[in-house]
Design an enzyme around this catalytic site. Structure first.
Site, PDB file in Angstrom:
ATOM      1  N   LYS A  11       0.820  -1.215   0.000  1.00  0.00           N
ATOM      2  CA  LYS A  11       0.000   0.000   0.000  1.00  0.00           C
ATOM      3  C   LYS A  11       0.861   1.277   0.000  1.00  0.00           C
ATOM      4  O   LYS A  11       2.074   1.216   0.211  1.00  0.00           O
ATOM      5  CB  LYS A  11      -0.942  -0.043   1.215  1.00  0.00           C
ATOM      6  CG  LYS A  11      -1.960  -1.206   1.161  1.00  0.00           C
ATOM      7  CD  LYS A  11      -2.965  -1.125   2.313  1.00  0.00           C
ATOM      8  CE  LYS A  11      -3.973  -2.270   2.249  1.00  0.00           C
ATOM      9  NZ  LYS A  11      -5.020  -2.147   3.312  1.00  0.00           N
ATOM     10  N   TYR A  51     -12.351  -2.280  -3.813  1.00  0.00           N
ATOM     11  CA  TYR A  51     -12.904  -2.349  -2.455  1.00  0.00           C
ATOM     12  C   TYR A  51     -14.429  -2.212  -2.450  1.00  0.00           C
ATOM     13  O   TYR A  51     -15.005  -1.827  -1.428  1.00  0.00           O
ATOM     14  CB  TYR A  51     -12.264  -1.276  -1.576  1.00  0.00           C
ATOM     15  CG  TYR A  51     -10.902  -1.675  -1.011  1.00  0.00           C
ATOM     16  CD1 TYR A  51     -10.760  -2.796  -0.186  1.00  0.00           C
ATOM     17  CD2 TYR A  51      -9.762  -0.921  -1.274  1.00  0.00           C
ATOM     18  CE1 TYR A  51      -9.532  -3.159   0.341  1.00  0.00           C
ATOM     19  CE2 TYR A  51      -8.523  -1.278  -0.743  1.00  0.00           C
ATOM     20  CZ  TYR A  51      -8.415  -2.400   0.075  1.00  0.00           C
ATOM     21  OH  TYR A  51      -7.202  -2.757   0.597  1.00  0.00           O
ATOM     22  N   ARG A  87      -2.188 -14.293   4.665  1.00  0.00           N
ATOM     23  CA  ARG A  87      -2.972 -13.611   5.714  1.00  0.00           C
ATOM     24  C   ARG A  87      -2.256 -13.728   7.069  1.00  0.00           C
ATOM     25  O   ARG A  87      -2.236 -12.785   7.856  1.00  0.00           O
ATOM     26  CB  ARG A  87      -4.380 -14.217   5.823  1.00  0.00           C
ATOM     27  CG  ARG A  87      -5.236 -14.100   4.568  1.00  0.00           C
ATOM     28  CD  ARG A  87      -5.774 -12.728   4.317  1.00  0.00           C
ATOM     29  NE  ARG A  87      -6.677 -12.265   5.342  1.00  0.00           N
ATOM     30  CZ  ARG A  87      -7.374 -11.128   5.248  1.00  0.00           C
ATOM     31  NH1 ARG A  87      -7.267 -10.356   4.161  1.00  0.00           N
ATOM     32  NH2 ARG A  87      -8.165 -10.752   6.218  1.00  0.00           N
ATOM     33  N   THR A  93      -5.651  -6.938  10.751  1.00  0.00           N
ATOM     34  CA  THR A  93      -5.918  -5.669  10.058  1.00  0.00           C
ATOM     35  C   THR A  93      -5.421  -4.481  10.872  1.00  0.00           C
ATOM     36  O   THR A  93      -4.789  -3.570  10.332  1.00  0.00           O
ATOM     37  CB  THR A  93      -7.440  -5.525   9.823  1.00  0.00           C
ATOM     38  OG1 THR A  93      -7.915  -6.712   9.183  1.00  0.00           O
ATOM     39  CG2 THR A  93      -7.756  -4.313   8.973  1.00  0.00           C
ATOM     40  N   ASN A 114      -2.104   0.279   6.720  1.00  0.00           N
ATOM     41  CA  ASN A 114      -1.631  -0.999   7.266  1.00  0.00           C
ATOM     42  C   ASN A 114      -0.797  -1.816   6.286  1.00  0.00           C
ATOM     43  O   ASN A 114      -0.763  -3.038   6.360  1.00  0.00           O
ATOM     44  CB  ASN A 114      -2.800  -1.790   7.869  1.00  0.00           C
ATOM     45  CG  ASN A 114      -3.846  -2.160   6.848  1.00  0.00           C
ATOM     46  OD1 ASN A 114      -3.721  -1.815   5.674  1.00  0.00           O
ATOM     47  ND2 ASN A 114      -4.868  -2.876   7.272  1.00  0.00           N
ATOM     48  N   HIS A 117      -2.203  -5.539   1.531  1.00  0.00           N
ATOM     49  CA  HIS A 117      -3.487  -6.219   1.322  1.00  0.00           C
ATOM     50  C   HIS A 117      -3.193  -7.643   0.894  1.00  0.00           C
ATOM     51  O   HIS A 117      -2.244  -7.880   0.153  1.00  0.00           O
ATOM     52  CB  HIS A 117      -4.298  -5.540   0.204  1.00  0.00           C
ATOM     53  CG  HIS A 117      -5.363  -6.454  -0.345  1.00  0.00           C
ATOM     54  ND1 HIS A 117      -6.575  -6.604   0.264  1.00  0.00           N
ATOM     55  CD2 HIS A 117      -5.360  -7.322  -1.397  1.00  0.00           C
ATOM     56  CE1 HIS A 117      -7.285  -7.517  -0.411  1.00  0.00           C
ATOM     57  NE2 HIS A 117      -6.560  -7.964  -1.419  1.00  0.00           N
TER      58      HIS A 117
HETATM   59  P1  RTP Z   1      -7.197  -5.903   3.172  1.00  0.00           P
HETATM   60  O1  RTP Z   1      -8.530  -6.204   2.515  1.00  0.00           O
HETATM   61  O2  RTP Z   1      -6.660  -4.543   2.808  1.00  0.00           O
HETATM   62  O3  RTP Z   1      -6.219  -7.018   2.950  1.00  0.00           O
HETATM   63  O4  RTP Z   1      -7.388  -5.865   4.755  1.00  0.00           O
HETATM   64  P2  RTP Z   1      -8.225  -6.843   5.672  1.00  0.00           P
HETATM   65  O5  RTP Z   1      -8.830  -7.945   4.846  1.00  0.00           O
HETATM   66  O6  RTP Z   1      -7.344  -7.223   6.806  1.00  0.00           O
HETATM   67  O7  RTP Z   1      -9.367  -5.884   6.207  1.00  0.00           O
HETATM   68  P3  RTP Z   1     -10.801  -5.538   5.565  1.00  0.00           P
HETATM   69  O8  RTP Z   1     -11.823  -5.762   6.610  1.00  0.00           O
HETATM   70  O9  RTP Z   1     -10.967  -6.214   4.245  1.00  0.00           O
HETATM   71  O10 RTP Z   1     -10.688  -3.958   5.343  1.00  0.00           O
HETATM   72  C1  RTP Z   1     -10.050  -3.455   4.192  1.00  0.00           C
HETATM   73  C2  RTP Z   1      -9.185  -2.305   4.559  1.00  0.00           C
HETATM   74  O11 RTP Z   1      -9.977  -1.216   4.987  1.00  0.00           O
HETATM   75  C3  RTP Z   1      -9.272  -0.458   5.942  1.00  0.00           C
HETATM   76  N1  RTP Z   1     -10.045  -0.369   7.166  1.00  0.00           N
HETATM   77  N2  RTP Z   1     -10.152   0.749   7.836  1.00  0.00           N
HETATM   78  N3  RTP Z   1     -10.849   2.711   9.733  1.00  0.00           N
HETATM   79  C4  RTP Z   1     -11.273   1.458   9.906  1.00  0.00           C
HETATM   80  O12 RTP Z   1     -11.918   1.118  10.846  1.00  0.00           O
HETATM   81  C5  RTP Z   1     -10.911   0.479   8.890  1.00  0.00           C
HETATM   82  N4  RTP Z   1     -11.287  -0.788   8.879  1.00  0.00           N
HETATM   83  C6  RTP Z   1     -10.720  -1.324   7.769  1.00  0.00           C
HETATM   84  C7  RTP Z   1      -7.972  -1.153   6.218  1.00  0.00           C
HETATM   85  O13 RTP Z   1      -6.936  -0.545   5.452  1.00  0.00           O
HETATM   86  C8  RTP Z   1      -8.223  -2.564   5.721  1.00  0.00           C
HETATM   87  O14 RTP Z   1      -7.024  -3.178   5.353  1.00  0.00           O
HETATM   88 MG    MG Z   2      -9.961  -7.616   3.094  1.00  0.00          MG
END
Ligand code: RTP
Ligand code: MG
Length: 140
Positions: A11, A51, A87, A93, A114, A117
Protein backbone atom coordinates in the site's frame (compact mmCIF):
# COMPACT_ATOMS: atom_id res chain seq x y z
CA UNK A 1 -1.75 -29.47 -1.30
CA UNK A 2 -1.54 -27.88 -4.74
CA UNK A 3 0.09 -24.54 -5.40
CA UNK A 4 -2.26 -21.63 -4.83
CA UNK A 5 -2.09 -17.97 -5.89
CA UNK A 6 -3.11 -14.90 -3.94
CA UNK A 7 -3.26 -11.21 -4.76
CA UNK A 8 -1.16 -8.76 -2.73
CA UNK A 9 -0.83 -4.98 -2.61
CA UNK A 10 2.00 -3.08 -0.97
CA UNK A 11 0.00 0.00 0.00
CA UNK A 12 1.01 3.70 -0.30
CA UNK A 13 2.42 3.83 3.25
CA UNK A 14 4.89 1.09 2.20
CA UNK A 15 6.05 2.82 -0.98
CA UNK A 16 6.21 6.22 0.78
CA UNK A 17 8.63 4.83 3.38
CA UNK A 18 10.72 2.88 0.81
CA UNK A 19 9.70 -0.42 2.40
CA UNK A 20 8.88 -2.48 -0.68
CA UNK A 21 12.10 -4.49 -0.43
CA UNK A 22 11.72 -5.02 3.32
CA UNK A 23 8.15 -6.27 2.90
CA UNK A 24 9.12 -8.49 -0.04
CA UNK A 25 11.88 -10.00 2.09
CA UNK A 26 9.28 -11.08 4.68
CA UNK A 27 7.05 -12.49 1.92
CA UNK A 28 9.90 -14.49 0.39
CA UNK A 29 11.23 -15.68 3.75
CA UNK A 30 7.77 -17.15 4.40
CA UNK A 31 8.15 -19.30 1.29
CA UNK A 32 5.81 -17.32 -0.94
CA UNK A 33 7.06 -16.69 -4.49
CA UNK A 34 6.40 -13.32 -6.20
CA UNK A 35 5.26 -14.52 -9.65
CA UNK A 36 4.00 -11.12 -10.89
CA UNK A 37 4.68 -7.58 -9.67
CA UNK A 38 3.99 -4.07 -10.96
CA UNK A 39 4.20 -0.59 -9.43
CA UNK A 40 1.17 1.53 -10.33
CA UNK A 41 -0.74 4.64 -9.37
CA UNK A 42 -4.26 3.37 -8.67
CA UNK A 43 -7.10 5.48 -10.02
CA UNK A 44 -10.13 6.33 -7.88
CA UNK A 45 -12.22 4.08 -10.11
CA UNK A 46 -9.84 1.13 -9.71
CA UNK A 47 -9.77 1.55 -5.92
CA UNK A 48 -13.59 1.82 -5.74
CA UNK A 49 -13.96 -1.34 -7.82
CA UNK A 50 -11.32 -3.18 -5.83
CA UNK A 51 -12.90 -2.35 -2.46
CA UNK A 52 -16.55 -2.40 -3.67
CA UNK A 53 -17.42 -4.93 -0.94
CA UNK A 54 -16.77 -2.15 1.61
CA UNK A 55 -18.71 0.62 -0.17
CA UNK A 56 -21.33 0.97 2.58
CA UNK A 57 -18.74 1.10 5.36
CA UNK A 58 -17.99 4.43 7.08
CA UNK A 59 -14.30 4.19 6.20
CA UNK A 60 -14.84 3.63 2.44
CA UNK A 61 -14.04 7.20 1.34
CA UNK A 62 -10.94 7.32 3.50
CA UNK A 63 -9.83 3.91 2.18
CA UNK A 64 -10.19 4.93 -1.47
CA UNK A 65 -8.41 8.21 -0.88
CA UNK A 66 -5.54 6.46 0.93
CA UNK A 67 -5.15 3.78 -1.75
CA UNK A 68 -4.87 6.50 -4.42
CA UNK A 69 -2.61 8.80 -2.37
CA UNK A 70 0.60 7.40 -3.85
CA UNK A 71 2.08 4.47 -5.74
CA UNK A 72 1.24 0.90 -4.80
CA UNK A 73 2.87 -2.38 -5.82
CA UNK A 74 0.42 -5.03 -7.00
CA UNK A 75 1.61 -8.62 -6.86
CA UNK A 76 0.64 -12.22 -7.37
CA UNK A 77 2.10 -14.56 -4.76
CA UNK A 78 2.30 -18.31 -5.25
CA UNK A 79 2.87 -21.12 -2.79
CA UNK A 80 1.33 -23.97 -0.85
CA UNK A 81 -1.79 -22.66 0.85
CA UNK A 82 -0.78 -19.16 -0.29
CA UNK A 83 -4.03 -17.36 0.61
CA UNK A 84 -4.12 -18.40 4.27
CA UNK A 85 -0.35 -18.29 4.59
CA UNK A 86 -0.14 -14.70 3.37
CA UNK A 87 -2.97 -13.61 5.71
CA UNK A 88 -0.92 -15.11 8.55
CA UNK A 89 2.27 -13.36 7.42
CA UNK A 90 0.38 -10.04 7.07
CA UNK A 91 -1.07 -10.13 10.59
CA UNK A 92 -4.32 -8.64 11.89
CA UNK A 93 -5.92 -5.67 10.06
CA UNK A 94 -5.26 -3.43 13.06
CA UNK A 95 -1.50 -3.51 13.77
CA UNK A 96 -2.27 -3.16 17.50
CA UNK A 97 -3.66 -6.70 17.31
CA UNK A 98 -1.05 -8.14 14.94
CA UNK A 99 1.24 -10.94 16.13
CA UNK A 100 4.99 -10.48 16.48
CA UNK A 101 6.94 -11.01 13.29
CA UNK A 102 4.00 -10.19 11.00
CA UNK A 103 4.29 -7.50 8.34
CA UNK A 104 1.65 -5.30 9.95
CA UNK A 105 3.20 -5.64 13.41
CA UNK A 106 6.59 -4.59 12.02
CA UNK A 107 5.53 -1.89 9.57
CA UNK A 108 1.87 -0.79 9.74
CA UNK A 109 1.09 2.70 11.03
CA UNK A 110 -2.64 2.30 11.79
CA UNK A 111 -5.71 0.27 10.84
CA UNK A 112 -6.00 2.38 7.69
CA UNK A 113 -2.33 2.68 6.76
CA UNK A 114 -1.63 -1.00 7.27
CA UNK A 115 1.05 -1.62 4.62
CA UNK A 116 -0.38 -4.65 2.78
CA UNK A 117 -3.49 -6.22 1.32
CA UNK A 118 -3.99 -9.94 0.78
CA UNK A 119 -6.96 -11.82 -0.69
CA UNK A 120 -9.23 -13.52 1.84
CA UNK A 121 -10.54 -16.51 -0.20
CA UNK A 122 -9.95 -18.36 -3.50
CA UNK A 123 -12.89 -16.59 -5.20
CA UNK A 124 -11.71 -13.11 -4.23
CA UNK A 125 -8.10 -13.99 -5.14
CA UNK A 126 -9.18 -14.92 -8.68
CA UNK A 127 -11.24 -11.74 -9.14
CA UNK A 128 -8.53 -9.48 -7.68
CA UNK A 129 -5.70 -11.04 -9.74
CA UNK A 130 -7.81 -10.63 -12.91
CA UNK A 131 -8.43 -6.94 -12.13
CA UNK A 132 -4.71 -6.15 -12.39
CA UNK A 133 -2.96 -8.95 -14.31
CA UNK A 134 -3.47 -10.95 -17.46
CA UNK A 135 -2.27 -14.55 -17.73
CA UNK A 136 0.87 -13.54 -19.64
CA UNK A 137 1.98 -11.22 -16.82
CA UNK A 138 2.23 -14.12 -14.38
CA UNK A 139 5.35 -16.25 -14.61
CA UNK A 140 5.32 -19.07 -12.10
P1 RTP B 1 -7.20 -5.90 3.17
O1 RTP B 1 -8.53 -6.20 2.52
O2 RTP B 1 -6.66 -4.54 2.81
O3 RTP B 1 -6.22 -7.02 2.95
O4 RTP B 1 -7.39 -5.86 4.76
P2 RTP B 1 -8.23 -6.84 5.67
O5 RTP B 1 -8.83 -7.95 4.85
O6 RTP B 1 -7.34 -7.22 6.81
O7 RTP B 1 -9.37 -5.88 6.21
P3 RTP B 1 -10.80 -5.54 5.56
O8 RTP B 1 -11.82 -5.76 6.61
O9 RTP B 1 -10.97 -6.21 4.25
O10 RTP B 1 -10.69 -3.96 5.34
C1 RTP B 1 -10.05 -3.45 4.19
C2 RTP B 1 -9.19 -2.31 4.56
O11 RTP B 1 -9.98 -1.22 4.99
C3 RTP B 1 -9.27 -0.46 5.94
N1 RTP B 1 -10.04 -0.37 7.17
N2 RTP B 1 -10.15 0.75 7.84
N3 RTP B 1 -10.85 2.71 9.73
C4 RTP B 1 -11.27 1.46 9.91
O12 RTP B 1 -11.92 1.12 10.85
C5 RTP B 1 -10.91 0.48 8.89
N4 RTP B 1 -11.29 -0.79 8.88
C6 RTP B 1 -10.72 -1.32 7.77
C7 RTP B 1 -7.97 -1.15 6.22
O13 RTP B 1 -6.94 -0.54 5.45
C8 RTP B 1 -8.22 -2.56 5.72
O14 RTP B 1 -7.02 -3.18 5.35
MG1 MG C 1 -9.96 -7.62 3.09
Amino acid sequence: MALERTFSILKPDATARNLTGAVNAVIEAAGLRIVAQRRIQMTTKQAETFYAVHKERPFFGELVSFMTSGPVVVQVLEGENAIAKYREVMGATNPANAADGTIRKQFALSVGENTVHGSDAPETAAVEIAQFFSGNDIVG
